[in-house]
Design an enzyme around this catalytic site. Sequence first.
Site, short mmCIF file in Angstrom:
data_model
loop_
_atom_site.label_atom_id
_atom_site.label_comp_id
_atom_site.label_asym_id
_atom_site.label_seq_id
_atom_site.Cartn_x
_atom_site.Cartn_y
_atom_site.Cartn_z
CE LYS A 80 -5.77 2.56 13.17
NZ LYS A 80 -5.39 3.67 12.26
CB SER A 112 -5.76 2.30 8.69
OG SER A 112 -5.23 3.24 9.62
CB SER A 126 -5.63 6.40 8.89
OG SER A 126 -5.00 5.86 7.76
#
Length: 491
Positions: A81, A156, A180
């Site tokens: 990420k 996210s 997330s």
Amino acid sequence: MEAFEYSLKELQQQLHSGETTVENLVNLSFSRIEEVDDQVGAFLRLDKERAVERARELDRQLKQDEISAQDALFGLPVGVKDNIVTKGLVTTCASQMLKNFEPVHDATVVEKLRDAGTVTVGKLNMDEFAMGSSNENSGYKLCRNPWNLDHVPGGSSGGSAAAVAAGEVPFSLGSDTGGSIREPAAYCGVVGMKPTYGRVSRFGLVAFASSLDQIGPITRSVEDNALVMQHIAGFDERDSTSADMDVPDFLAGLTGDIKGMKIAVPKEYLGEGVDKGVREKVQEALQLLKELGAEYEEVSLPHSKYALAAYYVLASSEASANLARFDGIRYGVRKTEDNLLDTYKKSRSDGFGDEVKRRIMLGTFALSSGYYDAYYKKAQRVRTLIKEDFEDLFLQYDVVIGPTSPTTAFKIGEAVDDPMTMYANDILTIPMNLAGVPAISIPCGLSEDMPVGLQIIGRHFDEATVYKVAHAYEKAASHNARPQFKGGAQA
């Protein structure tokens, strides 16, 4: 089979038997990314040259028998990420503010994976600075759900979940501040674990809300997830919030035997606002767990109704403090004006997106003189009550179970202009971050052709029991459907 339909153990067996090579696996990852990522949008940038070079070095080690068959992650491609720093590879947090930021060190989790022999192929799309529930707040491009390209992947960590679901990498790393990892895992039909706060080092994770953020793995299966967690968990003296706790063998309990275990099912998690299809799949999962020998009972988490409000006060307050460092002076985008104050204003105005600005303003207000006691202090008290609710339940029950999200993945654009509706999507995941307890999302079937996530929650530092229950369900349920890339939208 596609290369990454195999489990991590099976890929290892292929490497050690000579059926494949590390370079081949890395090239297969890049080939798959080239094939589907124009549609999915999971990756923000690739690191192909260095990845192939590292793969060749790992193959050399493999040929010279320098690698044990016990090195369970050796040679496997991974996506990271974009809020987890990677030395020499631009890390932007999907924000224009950091579009030119090249870290000078790796995050602890990246170091640990590198030591295990993995190959980082690139950085994954996300909501800007991890603020969002749909991955529509990326400062660069949309990420889409591989099950239906007209739908969001969740946020996210949308890119982290979509990349695994689409078969671009066998596993990825995400971060979870209010759901997330788990929400995008649920939306994309994969497995996502938020560990206990302090179980995994946050050193090198760009902070959103420091008392809530945790890094965790996203995989295709529970066993794969436990394997990755085994490698990234542990104490880190560079992280002041890291817990000096022994890391148990997460794989030891994956026997399928859950006879006599007690499951709590909060009535608040299956009540108003939860879609009928989601509720039905969760109830079917509970019935299957009962058939496997576990018992479940309806319980109450009385303070969970306050979790959403408390979370957004606390998370926004911490975000307003953490994001103050992005001023356009030391790193990131700088918009030079006639004086320092105007340079700050212009840099932050142009560098941050709308959702980030919204949360900074909310947090600054909550922390301001005259409002601190009314909002921030009261939210902290609510957080303590929520934590105590879980502690009371775990005196009698082994795990708590409910849906991961009240709905399946919604369509792109459906809620992006309605912040309150968007925030409500996290209502079932936020309490675990406030309490700091571990929770996993695993697939439990489809509703209207979109994945439904089952959330399993455990005691502090008892990820082993969470994995045990999740694996038993996964093994018995055998949900084998894979994304069909429906929808005609193009990224």
